[in-house]
Write a protein that holds these residues in place. Structure first.
Motif, PDB file in Angstrom:
ATOM      1  N   SER A 126      60.563  22.431  66.550  1.00 26.24           N
ATOM      2  CA  SER A 126      61.333  22.003  67.713  1.00 26.24           C
ATOM      3  C   SER A 126      60.376  21.819  68.888  1.00 26.24           C
ATOM      4  O   SER A 126      60.128  22.757  69.650  1.00 26.24           O
ATOM      5  CB  SER A 126      62.403  23.046  68.053  1.00 26.24           C
ATOM      6  N   PRO A 127      59.803  20.610  69.025  1.00 28.10           N
ATOM      7  CA  PRO A 127      58.853  20.363  70.123  1.00 28.10           C
ATOM      8  C   PRO A 127      59.520  20.595  71.476  1.00 28.10           C
ATOM      9  O   PRO A 127      60.690  20.269  71.674  1.00 28.10           O
ATOM     10  CB  PRO A 127      58.481  18.885  69.933  1.00 28.10           C
ATOM     11  N   TYR A 156      55.957  18.025  74.649  1.00 30.84           N
ATOM     12  CA  TYR A 156      56.426  17.874  73.270  1.00 30.84           C
ATOM     13  C   TYR A 156      55.231  17.794  72.316  1.00 30.84           C
ATOM     14  O   TYR A 156      55.218  17.031  71.365  1.00 30.84           O
ATOM     15  CB  TYR A 156      57.334  16.658  73.132  1.00 30.84           C
ATOM     16  N   PHE A 157      54.253  18.656  72.593  1.00 30.94           N
ATOM     17  CA  PHE A 157      53.029  18.703  71.795  1.00 30.94           C
ATOM     18  C   PHE A 157      53.255  19.448  70.494  1.00 30.94           C
ATOM     19  O   PHE A 157      53.914  20.486  70.451  1.00 30.94           O
ATOM     20  CB  PHE A 157      51.919  19.408  72.587  1.00 30.94           C
ATOM     21  N   VAL A 158      52.692  18.916  69.399  1.00 27.89           N
ATOM     22  CA  VAL A 158      52.704  19.586  68.108  1.00 27.89           C
ATOM     23  C   VAL A 158      51.283  19.614  67.558  1.00 27.89           C
ATOM     24  O   VAL A 158      50.595  18.585  67.528  1.00 27.89           O
ATOM     25  CB  VAL A 158      53.652  18.884  67.110  1.00 27.89           C
ATOM     26  N   ASN A 215      61.401   8.312  73.929  1.00 30.84           N
ATOM     27  CA  ASN A 215      59.948   8.212  73.768  1.00 30.84           C
ATOM     28  C   ASN A 215      59.333   9.520  73.285  1.00 30.84           C
ATOM     29  O   ASN A 215      58.288   9.508  72.624  1.00 30.84           O
ATOM     30  CB  ASN A 215      59.299   7.790  75.090  1.00 30.84           C
ATOM     31  N   HIS A 216      59.948  10.644  73.618  1.00 30.41           N
ATOM     32  CA  HIS A 216      59.461  11.922  73.112  1.00 30.41           C
ATOM     33  C   HIS A 216      59.718  12.057  71.613  1.00 30.41           C
ATOM     34  O   HIS A 216      58.952  12.695  70.896  1.00 30.41           O
ATOM     35  CB  HIS A 216      60.158  13.073  73.846  1.00 30.41           C
ATOM     36  N   PRO A 226      53.982   8.627  68.162  1.00 32.00           N
ATOM     37  CA  PRO A 226      53.270   8.179  66.949  1.00 32.00           C
ATOM     38  C   PRO A 226      53.033   9.278  65.921  1.00 32.00           C
ATOM     39  O   PRO A 226      53.133   9.038  64.717  1.00 32.00           O
ATOM     40  CB  PRO A 226      51.942   7.650  67.512  1.00 32.00           C
ATOM     41  N   GLU A 227      52.738  10.496  66.393  1.00 34.60           N
ATOM     42  CA  GLU A 227      52.446  11.567  65.449  1.00 34.60           C
ATOM     43  C   GLU A 227      53.679  12.039  64.676  1.00 34.60           C
ATOM     44  O   GLU A 227      53.568  12.753  63.679  1.00 34.60           O
ATOM     45  CB  GLU A 227      51.803  12.777  66.157  1.00 34.60           C
ATOM     46  N   PHE A 228      54.868  11.635  65.134  1.00 38.49           N
ATOM     47  CA  PHE A 228      56.094  12.025  64.440  1.00 38.49           C
ATOM     48  C   PHE A 228      56.582  10.972  63.449  1.00 38.49           C
ATOM     49  O   PHE A 228      57.554  11.201  62.727  1.00 38.49           O
ATOM     50  CB  PHE A 228      57.214  12.287  65.454  1.00 38.49           C
TER      51      PHE A 228
END
Length: 220
Positions: free
Chosen positions: A132-133, A138-140, A162-163, A167-169
């Motif tokens: 749950s970022p 909203y960093f993972v 946008n969150h 791209p990383e998701f």
């Protein structure tokens, strides 16, 4: 309880609480589960409903043996490890591995910012990591990304589409594992969740709106 090395059984953990309930969030919702709430969190979300999990005084030090005995007494097959932030516990991997060896399905709820390298050796189908970022970034952690089986976003005043589609998701989103959880079940956040769901549909992404069902049921 299976035989474990005596030194492992002496491992200690800061445990805020252990209790039986039903899972109230995400894809396990409604299933009977034993919760292990570990102490400590590296974030301070304004709407956090478990601030006692990181106040530094609401925990008891328990050995692995004590935890396993208490979990076994409930006679359930699912265990959820939460916090706070469970990955702040340096020996979390020992607890998880022990539960897996006891044939439990293990569910970890994390904000995604931290990682434990030892988990690379214990990833199995019986380990389910939901991430749950959290705002504002909203960093993972990139090391955690390949092991996430569910993305859950708290729909608050900060969250935008946008969150969600960072791209990383993308690879996780392709698996249709997105949960939108209205903050504190507020009506205005339910409305916002519906709006976000529509925005996601317009770009071909499905999501599930799931409130905190345990609160609806009056459960912990």
């Amino acid at each position: 309880m299976r035989l474990l090395k005596k030194d492992l059984l002496k491992e200690t953990f800061k445990v805020v609480e252990i209790f039986r309930t039903v899972e109230g969030e995400g894809r396990w919702v409604g299933l009977p589960v034993v919760f292990i709430r570990l102490e400590g969190c590296n974030l301070r979300c304004s709407w956090c409903d478990t601030t006692y999990s990181y106040d530094g005084k609401s925990y008891t030090v328990k050995t692995l043996k004590d935890i396993l005995q208490e979990i076994n007494s409930y006679k359930l097959k699912r265990v959820c490890i939460t916090g706070g932030e469970p990955f702040l516990t340096p020996n979390l991997d020992i607890l998880v591995k022990s539960l897996l060896e006891e044939n439990y399905y293990v569910f970890i709820e994390t904000n995604g910012t931290l990682w434990n390298e030892n988990f690379k050796d214990i990833i199995t189908d019986n380990l389910y990591i939901t991430c749950s970022p959290k705002p504002p970034l909203y960093f993972v952690n990139k090391e955690l990304l390949p092991y996430i089986k569910e993305l859950k976003f708290v729909v608050d005043e900060n969250l935008s589409i946008n969150h969600i589609i960072k791209p990383e998701f993308v690879n996780i989103i392709k698996n249709d594992i997105i949960v939108l959880q209205p903050e504190s079940n507020k009506p205005e956040m339910v409305e916002k969740a519906l709006n976000l769901q529509d925005q996601l549909l317009q770009i071909g992404i499905e999501s599930r709106i799931i409130p905190q069902c345990h609160k609806v049921l009056g459960l912990p």
